[in-house]
Design an enzyme around this catalytic site. Sequence first.
Site, PDB file in Angstrom:
ATOM      1  N   ASP A  67       9.599 -12.669 -49.563  1.00  0.00           N
ATOM      2  CA  ASP A  67       9.715 -12.156 -48.209  1.00  0.00           C
ATOM      3  C   ASP A  67       8.407 -11.522 -47.763  1.00  0.00           C
ATOM      4  OD1 ASP A  67      11.353 -11.550 -45.968  1.00  0.00           O
ATOM      5  OD2 ASP A  67      11.315  -9.460 -46.589  1.00  0.00           O
ATOM      6  N   THR A 100       8.355 -13.323 -40.732  1.00  0.00           N
ATOM      7  CA  THR A 100       7.246 -12.402 -40.979  1.00  0.00           C
ATOM      8  C   THR A 100       6.026 -13.118 -41.559  1.00  0.00           C
ATOM      9  OG1 THR A 100       8.267 -11.845 -43.089  1.00  0.00           O
ATOM     10  CG2 THR A 100       8.670 -10.363 -41.280  1.00  0.00           C
ATOM     11  N   THR A 101       6.267 -14.029 -42.491  1.00  0.00           N
ATOM     12  CA  THR A 101       5.141 -14.755 -43.073  1.00  0.00           C
ATOM     13  C   THR A 101       4.470 -15.608 -42.003  1.00  0.00           C
ATOM     14  OG1 THR A 101       6.533 -14.924 -45.028  1.00  0.00           O
ATOM     15  CG2 THR A 101       4.477 -16.127 -45.075  1.00  0.00           C
ATOM     16  N   ASP A 390      17.753 -11.311 -43.655  1.00  0.00           N
ATOM     17  CA  ASP A 390      17.089 -12.272 -42.774  1.00  0.00           C
ATOM     18  C   ASP A 390      18.136 -13.066 -42.003  1.00  0.00           C
ATOM     19  OD1 ASP A 390      14.733 -11.419 -43.801  1.00  0.00           O
ATOM     20  OD2 ASP A 390      14.121 -13.321 -44.698  1.00  0.00           O
TER      21      ASP A 390
HETATM   22  N1  LIG Z   1      14.738 -27.300 -45.000  1.00  0.00           N
HETATM   23  C1  LIG Z   1      13.571 -27.026 -44.457  1.00  0.00           C
HETATM   24  N2  LIG Z   1      12.643 -27.987 -44.294  1.00  0.00           N
HETATM   25  C2  LIG Z   1      11.457 -27.685 -43.754  1.00  0.00           C
HETATM   26  N3  LIG Z   1      11.080 -26.484 -43.346  1.00  0.00           N
HETATM   27  C3  LIG Z   1      11.956 -25.495 -43.463  1.00  0.00           C
HETATM   28  C4  LIG Z   1      13.243 -25.707 -44.021  1.00  0.00           C
HETATM   29  N4  LIG Z   1      13.886 -24.520 -44.036  1.00  0.00           N
HETATM   30  C5  LIG Z   1      13.038 -23.609 -43.494  1.00  0.00           C
HETATM   31  N5  LIG Z   1      11.875 -24.184 -43.145  1.00  0.00           N
HETATM   32  C6  LIG Z   1      10.706 -23.569 -42.525  1.00  0.00           C
HETATM   33  O1  LIG Z   1      10.197 -22.530 -43.336  1.00  0.00           O
HETATM   34  C7  LIG Z   1       9.513 -21.582 -42.510  1.00  0.00           C
HETATM   35  C8  LIG Z   1       9.959 -20.186 -42.833  1.00  0.00           C
HETATM   36  O2  LIG Z   1       9.633 -19.877 -44.143  1.00  0.00           O
HETATM   37  P1  LIG Z   1       9.853 -18.425 -44.742  1.00  0.00           P
HETATM   38  O3  LIG Z   1       9.362 -18.459 -46.133  1.00  0.00           O
HETATM   39  O4  LIG Z   1      11.247 -17.991 -44.495  1.00  0.00           O
HETATM   40  O5  LIG Z   1       8.848 -17.542 -43.916  1.00  0.00           O
HETATM   41  P2  LIG Z   1       9.080 -16.473 -42.777  1.00  0.00           P
HETATM   42  O6  LIG Z   1       8.830 -15.154 -43.441  1.00  0.00           O
HETATM   43  O7  LIG Z   1       8.024 -16.777 -41.755  1.00  0.00           O
HETATM   44  O8  LIG Z   1      10.454 -16.619 -42.244  1.00  0.00           O
HETATM   45  C9  LIG Z   1       9.856 -21.943 -41.070  1.00  0.00           C
HETATM   46  O9  LIG Z   1       8.752 -22.577 -40.477  1.00  0.00           O
HETATM   47  C10 LIG Z   1      11.025 -22.887 -41.227  1.00  0.00           C
HETATM   48  O10 LIG Z   1      11.117 -23.804 -40.168  1.00  0.00           O
HETATM   49 MG   LIG Z   2      12.282 -16.756 -43.193  1.00  0.00          MG
END
Ligand SMILES: Nc1ncnc2c1ncn2[C@@H]1O[C@H](COP(=O)(O)OP(=O)(O)O)[C@@H](O)[C@H]1O
Ligand SMILES: [Mg+2]
Length: 540
Positions: A67, A100-101, A390
Amino acid sequence: MAQLTGGQQQPVLILPEGTSRYLGRDAQRMNILAGKVLAETVRTTLGPKGMDKMLVDSLGDIVVTNDGVTILKEMDIEHPAAKMLVEVAKTQEDEVGDGTTTAVIIAGDLLKKAEELLDMDIHPTIIAMGYRQAAKKAQEILDSIAISASDRDTLIKVAMTAMTGKGTEKARKPLAELVVDAVKQVEENGEVDKDHIKIEKKEGGSVDDSMLVQGVIIDKERVHPGMPKKVENAKIALLNCPIEVKETEVDAEIRITDPSQMQAFIEQEEQMIKDMVDKIVSTGANVLFCQKGIDDLAQHYLAKNDVLAVRRVKKSDIEKLSKATGAKIVTNIEDLSEEDLGNAGKVVEKKISGEEMIFVEECKEPKAVTILVRGSTEHVVSEVERAIEDAIGVVSATVEDEKVVAGGGAPEVEIAKRLKDYSESVSGREQLAVAAFAEALEVVPKTLAENAGLDSIDTLVDLRAAHEESPYMGLDVFKGEVVDMKEAGVLEPHRVKRQAIQSAAEAAEMILRIDDVIAAAGEEGGEEEGMEGMGEMPPM
Ligand SMILES: Nc1ncnc2c1ncn2[C@@H]1O[C@H](COP(=O)(O)OP(=O)(O)O)[C@@H](O)[C@H]1O
Ligand SMILES: [Mg+2]
């Protein structure tokens, strides 16, 4: 460093000794570097295939997480510009609870692109202005590709997308349903107060054993073993005053001249306690939650009257109990009446992994609910808890805004494409900044690809081509293919992207406008500490 030369003679000191100062290009270079380093740090965690980080604090406590905001908070960042990016993550967390990332890596790439423009001798103000213009246009484009939906199916998909890759794999669907049910339950007039969803964690069992309780779980036990363990059709009283005889406010001295007086004095105190308990019992209450203490004797009388009582309940829990059961919080026992009581189908003390917890459940239409998170170890439970937080954030945002966008980098690629077209209509050097902004957004699909072990350039080329057809094409990181994310059910709230782009742009702009960094001497270190205290900056 802190000296200015006054004329030709003596230097004039205007800043205290030890103050460090960086001006113009130096200030920008350093701030940009700090921002980039920070973004680089969280980059590898983005997306379902992102890696985790293990953070060990000075006491040896360990956090294993993926996270963004948790990592940044735990890292104890020193550098002022890097701290501004940490703020971006925190804002994102507060506003939406997810993304957040994404926000931080977009900001990092905006800074990286800005540096290239600075090297081309474009003035930082021009870049900042171009970025602002681009951010505004980006929001328009994002609005135009948002999908209106907030049905149950969509909400579950949104929750699942937020939880993908966060240690919840086995139970992602049931957990998503749990979160959606919880949010729906506490929703009032289209708004969700996330504080009304309590997350209680207990290690032991497996993630599948996590459950939703229509009410509140209190991590406490009955005050007295003589009290019932289970009360059906509970009538609940909530007190935020102690059930004790108050000590006198002033130092009073009571002189007792013979033993019978002492006896009378004690009896009177006992009578007062008994009266308090009688008052509570007379309202019909059979369960009592007290925010303060309960006297031993009061415990005894309550037990005798078959009242299940819990003491020293947290204020926030008392408030949730009020929301869940409809009970009013009473400050003075004398004022307690039947109307103040709340209801629950049952109140039970259960043993969860060897520890007693009080379940106030089967509440009718509760406006506060609890998710009990289970998992094999403390670290697992904590990571699942963050994933659930989240998910609660994204589901709430979707319930409130009724708008979603596709995930997997789809919106970023679409916005980049249309922004590039738009940049051609922008006059002057700002055009370059708008185009740079567009490219910076592509860091999201590029990073998703990299973290999935794919070639980021090839992926980007495929994505750009696919966006000639549809704005919903994104990267399926599991198959390694470009697919329609709407069909694949990878959906995110519109608000997550809106906020991420907005705060990344604002932070980058703010950092770019700084051309003078004046840092007071640190406690012990002075010059070196304050500014270069970023720890080990990798060479860039
Ligand atoms: N099944 C999936 N296939 C491709 N991308 C995905 C999938 N699930 C989530 N994502 C992408 O992963 C990203 C979010 O990653 P995450 O590690 O949760 O970071 P954040 O802290 O920004 O939420 C988003 O761009 C989301 O669209
Ligand atoms: Mg996320």
